[in-house]
Design a protein around this motif. Structure first.
Motif, PDB file in Angstrom:
ATOM      1  N   PRO A   1      69.535  29.777  54.309  1.00 39.41           N
ATOM      2  CA  PRO A   1      70.907  30.206  54.581  1.00 39.41           C
ATOM      3  C   PRO A   1      70.978  31.485  55.417  1.00 39.41           C
ATOM      4  CG  PRO A   1      70.258  30.908  52.392  1.00 39.41           C
ATOM      5  CD  PRO A   1      69.047  30.253  53.007  1.00 39.41           C
ATOM      6  N   VAL A   2      72.112  31.707  56.010  1.00 36.83           N
ATOM      7  CA  VAL A   2      72.456  32.971  56.658  1.00 36.83           C
ATOM      8  C   VAL A   2      73.721  33.478  55.991  1.00 36.83           C
ATOM      9  CG1 VAL A   2      73.184  34.122  58.745  1.00 36.83           C
ATOM     10  CG2 VAL A   2      71.575  32.259  58.887  1.00 36.83           C
TER      11      VAL A   2
ATOM     12  N   SER B   1      67.035  27.605  54.081  1.00 38.99           N
ATOM     13  CA  SER B   1      67.584  28.946  54.319  1.00 38.99           C
ATOM     14  C   SER B   1      69.043  28.990  54.737  1.00 38.99           C
ATOM     15  CB  SER B   1      66.758  29.617  55.396  1.00 38.99           C
ATOM     16  OG  SER B   1      66.800  31.004  55.276  1.00 38.99           O
ATOM     17  N   PRO B   2      69.889  29.701  53.993  1.00 41.84           N
ATOM     18  CA  PRO B   2      71.257  29.940  54.444  1.00 41.84           C
ATOM     19  C   PRO B   2      71.372  31.300  55.136  1.00 41.84           C
ATOM     20  CG  PRO B   2      71.114  30.454  52.133  1.00 41.84           C
ATOM     21  CD  PRO B   2      69.711  30.135  52.599  1.00 41.84           C
ATOM     22  N   HIS B   3      72.321  31.452  55.991  1.00 45.52           N
ATOM     23  CA  HIS B   3      72.552  32.751  56.620  1.00 45.52           C
ATOM     24  C   HIS B   3      73.873  33.302  56.129  1.00 45.52           C
ATOM     25  CE1 HIS B   3      71.516  35.720  59.689  1.00 45.52           C
ATOM     26  NE2 HIS B   3      72.806  35.889  59.800  1.00 45.52           N
TER      27      HIS B   3
ATOM     28  N   HIS C   1      69.374  32.848  64.944  1.00 46.14           N
ATOM     29  CA  HIS C   1      68.746  33.033  63.629  1.00 46.14           C
ATOM     30  C   HIS C   1      68.392  31.683  62.994  1.00 46.14           C
ATOM     31  CE1 HIS C   1      68.224  34.919  59.600  1.00 46.14           C
ATOM     32  NE2 HIS C   1      68.681  33.749  59.192  1.00 46.14           N
TER      33      HIS C   1
ATOM     34  N   HIS D   1      64.629  29.800  61.876  1.00 44.30           N
ATOM     35  CA  HIS D   1      64.242  29.030  60.679  1.00 44.30           C
ATOM     36  C   HIS D   1      63.742  27.645  61.066  1.00 44.30           C
ATOM     37  CE1 HIS D   1      65.606  31.878  57.756  1.00 44.30           C
ATOM     38  NE2 HIS D   1      66.899  31.706  57.966  1.00 44.30           N
TER      39      HIS D   1
ATOM     40  N   HIS E   1      62.787  34.934  56.533  1.00 41.68           N
ATOM     41  CA  HIS E   1      63.541  36.182  56.641  1.00 41.68           C
ATOM     42  C   HIS E   1      62.642  37.413  56.670  1.00 41.68           C
ATOM     43  CE1 HIS E   1      67.409  34.175  54.937  1.00 41.68           C
ATOM     44  NE2 HIS E   1      67.363  34.129  56.256  1.00 41.68           N
TER      45      HIS E   1
HETATM   46 ZN   LIG Z   1      68.446  32.922  57.358  1.00 35.77          ZN
END
Ligand SMILES: [Zn+2]
Length: 326
Positions: free
Chosen positions: A78-79, A127-129, A281, A285, A291
């Motif tokens: 993520p992110v 992964s989130p951002h 970004h 990933h 990260h």
């Molecule tokens: Zn991320």
């Protein structure tokens, strides 16, 4: 020792065990590992070492992951927006008869046998951002920080991906693609130049759904890499899911949040997130980078502020990371 609950009961009753085993237990074998299935398999259940051939694992934070087939790892990256709190990278690995291993950032859970295998092999994650609500940072990515992390997979062929226009507010596939191309070919940043073998190819538009769920987890691998739009939890700007086998990535899907306010223009103004910067970004990933610390100032830090256009440009650690992978 071959013994099921049926035979155990039979023993207690003094009935000949051999006869019971043959006639009423059939194919059940005592060294059979228990099976977990269903659409709400918990991490606590996985700790029992069960095998899972299909179903969905639900994390304590509500993120859901369709169990990948045996031998496959799915990673959710993520992110976040700055200040929203980083939900953490997740990887779910189906180690077949060893069960499932779950990694949330650096914490392992699930089947002890599967965890041992994964710790030995150090596999990838999802992964989130996130978004931050701090003051916009317009400076370029850091040239004073050399850190990078690898997720544990890389591509051995160009990433062929398709774009799902559903939910987009403008035709922005080229902007997302520009984020990818920050990592490919001849790259110059911070006074250094490298040539990266990372590559991507936009196949075209598709109506195939994205295998990234609104919870920030990953759905079922379709074999096709699809990028598009959909709701995500407030504070999560985008999530990338990558499927890999033995360290080789085979599919990447990305979901950009329809809940967040975006800018897709070359300049960025207002309380909007810079799509190209966040896409840079997310593609980091996708190509296999994890990260770095938030204060690294690099593209791969976990959270972004509004109009952070400096994130379109690799910093020193980002450059070194892609060079190390490709
Ligand atoms: Zn991320």
């Amino acid at each position: 020792m071959r013994m099921s609950s049926v035979t155990a009961g039979a023993v207690a009753l003094g009935i000949a065990v051999t006869a019971v085993v043959v006639t009423s237990v059939g194919g059940a074998s005592a060294d059979a590992v228990p099976t977990c299935r269903g659409d709400r398999i918990t991490v606590a259940e996985l700790a029992g070492g069960c095998t899972v051939s299909s179903g969905t694992v639900v994390l304590p934070d509500g993120r859901r992951f369709v169990v990948p087939r045996a031998g496959t790892t799915v990673s959710a990256l993520p992110v976040a927006s700055t200040g929203a709190g980083d939900p953490g990278d997740v990887s779910v690995t189906n180690a077949g008869r060893a069960g499932l291993a779950v990694r949330i950032d650096h914490a392992w859970s699930g089947s002890p046998a599967a965890i041992r295998l994964q710790q030995a092999a150090a596999r990838p994650v999802a992964s989130p951002h996130a978004a931050t609500s701090a003051v916009a940072v317009k400076a370029a990515s850091s040239c004073g920080n050399k850190t990078y992390t690898k997720l544990g997979f890389r591509w051995t062929a160009p990433v062929s991906w398709s774009y799902n226009t559903s939910g987009q507010k403008a035709a922005v596939a080229p902007v997302i693609r520009a984020g990818a191309d920050a990592w490919t070919g001849a790259i110059s940043a911070c006074g250094k130049s490298v040539t990266s073998a990372a590559a991507e190819r936009l196949v075209g538009n598709t109506t195939e759904p994205i295998a990234v769920s609104a919870t920030g987890g990953c759905g079922a691998s379709s074999g096709t890499s699809v990028i598009g739009w959909g709701p995500l939890k407030t504070g999560t700007l985008a999530v990338t899911c990558v499927w890999s086998r033995s360290g080789v990535a085979i599919e990447v899907d990305q979901r950009y949040s329809t809940t967040a306010a975006w800018s897709a223009s070359s300049t960025c103004a207002g309380a909007r997130y810079d799509l190209r910067g966040v896409a840079t970004h997310e593609w980091g990933h996708a190509f296999g980078l994890g990260h770095t610390a938030q204060n690294s100032g690099l593209v791969m830090k976990p959270a972004s502020t509004t109009c952070e256009v400096g994130q379109r440009t690799l910093g020193l650690g980002d450059l070194m990371g892609i060079d190390a992978l490709y």
